[in-house]
Scaffold this motif. Sequence first.
Motif, PDB file in Angstrom:
ATOM      1  N   ALA A  91       5.456   4.906  13.921  1.00  0.00           N
ATOM      2  CA  ALA A  91       6.427   5.673  13.143  1.00  0.00           C
ATOM      3  C   ALA A  91       5.866   6.007  11.764  1.00  0.00           C
ATOM      4  N   MET A  92       5.157   5.068  11.166  1.00  0.00           N
ATOM      5  CA  MET A  92       4.545   5.303   9.857  1.00  0.00           C
ATOM      6  C   MET A  92       3.542   6.448   9.931  1.00  0.00           C
ATOM      7  N   LEU A  93       2.770   6.499  10.999  1.00  0.00           N
ATOM      8  CA  LEU A  93       1.797   7.575  11.154  1.00  0.00           C
ATOM      9  C   LEU A  93       2.483   8.930  11.283  1.00  0.00           C
ATOM     10  N   LEU A  94       3.609   8.968  11.985  1.00  0.00           N
ATOM     11  CA  LEU A  94       4.364  10.224  12.085  1.00  0.00           C
ATOM     12  C   LEU A  94       4.862  10.662  10.714  1.00  0.00           C
ATOM     13  N   LEU A  95       5.379   9.719   9.947  1.00  0.00           N
ATOM     14  CA  LEU A  95       5.855  10.046   8.609  1.00  0.00           C
ATOM     15  C   LEU A  95       4.709  10.479   7.707  1.00  0.00           C
ATOM     16  N   GLN A  96       3.561   9.844   7.861  1.00  0.00           N
ATOM     17  CA  GLN A  96       2.397  10.160   7.035  1.00  0.00           C
ATOM     18  C   GLN A  96       1.934  11.593   7.259  1.00  0.00           C
ATOM     19  N   LYS A  97       2.061  12.071   8.481  1.00  0.00           N
ATOM     20  CA  LYS A  97       1.615  13.424   8.815  1.00  0.00           C
ATOM     21  C   LYS A  97       2.656  14.479   8.457  1.00  0.00           C
ATOM     22  N   ASN A  98       3.789  14.039   7.899  1.00  0.00           N
ATOM     23  CA  ASN A  98       4.870  14.950   7.515  1.00  0.00           C
ATOM     24  C   ASN A  98       5.337  15.808   8.683  1.00  0.00           C
TER      25      ASN A  98
ATOM     26  N   ASN B 170       0.805  -1.221   0.000  1.00  0.00           N
ATOM     27  CA  ASN B 170       0.000   0.000   0.000  1.00  0.00           C
ATOM     28  C   ASN B 170       0.839   1.273   0.000  1.00  0.00           C
ATOM     29  N   ALA B 171       1.883   1.321   0.797  1.00  0.00           N
ATOM     30  CA  ALA B 171       2.652   2.556   0.965  1.00  0.00           C
ATOM     31  C   ALA B 171       3.955   2.558   0.178  1.00  0.00           C
ATOM     32  N   GLY B 172       4.449   1.384  -0.145  1.00  0.00           N
ATOM     33  CA  GLY B 172       5.730   1.279  -0.827  1.00  0.00           C
ATOM     34  C   GLY B 172       6.804   0.793   0.121  1.00  0.00           C
ATOM     35  N   PHE B 173       7.668  -0.056  -0.407  1.00  0.00           N
ATOM     36  CA  PHE B 173       8.728  -0.669   0.399  1.00  0.00           C
ATOM     37  C   PHE B 173       9.620   0.382   1.055  1.00  0.00           C
ATOM     38  N   GLY B 174       9.967   1.417   0.310  1.00  0.00           N
ATOM     39  CA  GLY B 174      10.850   2.466   0.838  1.00  0.00           C
ATOM     40  C   GLY B 174      10.246   3.194   2.020  1.00  0.00           C
ATOM     41  N   HIS B 175       8.937   3.430   1.986  1.00  0.00           N
ATOM     42  CA  HIS B 175       8.279   4.121   3.096  1.00  0.00           C
ATOM     43  C   HIS B 175       8.250   3.247   4.346  1.00  0.00           C
ATOM     44  N   VAL B 176       8.067   1.955   4.153  1.00  0.00           N
ATOM     45  CA  VAL B 176       8.082   1.046   5.299  1.00  0.00           C
ATOM     46  C   VAL B 176       9.485   1.001   5.900  1.00  0.00           C
ATOM     47  N   LYS B 177      10.506   0.954   5.056  1.00  0.00           N
ATOM     48  CA  LYS B 177      11.890   0.956   5.558  1.00  0.00           C
ATOM     49  C   LYS B 177      12.190   2.257   6.307  1.00  0.00           C
ATOM     50  N   ASP B 178      11.683   3.389   5.804  1.00  0.00           N
ATOM     51  CA  ASP B 178      11.853   4.670   6.509  1.00  0.00           C
ATOM     52  C   ASP B 178      11.185   4.619   7.876  1.00  0.00           C
ATOM     53  N   ALA B 179       9.994   4.038   7.933  1.00  0.00           N
ATOM     54  CA  ALA B 179       9.280   3.928   9.204  1.00  0.00           C
ATOM     55  C   ALA B 179      10.012   3.004  10.166  1.00  0.00           C
ATOM     56  N   GLN B 180      10.609   1.935   9.664  1.00  0.00           N
ATOM     57  CA  GLN B 180      11.397   1.050  10.520  1.00  0.00           C
ATOM     58  C   GLN B 180      12.615   1.787  11.077  1.00  0.00           C
ATOM     59  N   ARG B 181      13.258   2.568  10.249  1.00  0.00           N
ATOM     60  CA  ARG B 181      14.415   3.345  10.690  1.00  0.00           C
ATOM     61  C   ARG B 181      13.996   4.344  11.766  1.00  0.00           C
ATOM     62  N   LEU B 182      12.880   5.039  11.544  1.00  0.00           N
ATOM     63  CA  LEU B 182      12.387   5.999  12.520  1.00  0.00           C
ATOM     64  C   LEU B 182      12.004   5.298  13.822  1.00  0.00           C
ATOM     65  N   ALA B 183      11.377   4.144  13.728  1.00  0.00           N
ATOM     66  CA  ALA B 183      11.013   3.385  14.930  1.00  0.00           C
ATOM     67  C   ALA B 183      12.250   3.072  15.760  1.00  0.00           C
ATOM     68  N   ARG B 184      13.321   2.617  15.099  1.00  0.00           N
ATOM     69  CA  ARG B 184      14.584   2.341  15.819  1.00  0.00           C
ATOM     70  C   ARG B 184      15.090   3.589  16.514  1.00  0.00           C
ATOM     71  N   GLN B 185      15.046   4.717  15.810  1.00  0.00           N
ATOM     72  CA  GLN B 185      15.530   5.976  16.386  1.00  0.00           C
ATOM     73  C   GLN B 185      14.686   6.423  17.574  1.00  0.00           C
TER      74      GLN B 185
END
Length: 61
Positions: free
Chosen positions: A38-45, A8-23
């Motif tokens: 983390a995905m929700l935070l990224l979604q809200k820019n 739904n969101a794209g592999f790259g966006h999920v990887k970004d959310a995983q990176r943010l979750a770790r941080q």
Amino acid sequence: MFSLASYNAGFGHVKDAQRLARQLGLRDDKWFHNVESAMLLLQKNIIINMHDLATSVAVSR
């Protein structure tokens, strides 16, 4: 859930959310309440200072 999110969101966006979750001190291998948050935070820019956010998340636990 990761497969569905990647579809739904794209592999790259999920990887970004995983990176943010770790941080943020969350688990990057669990979707619910971790990568999902983390995905929700990224979604809200939301533009944030990662160090300050990670500190505030750790304090609020």
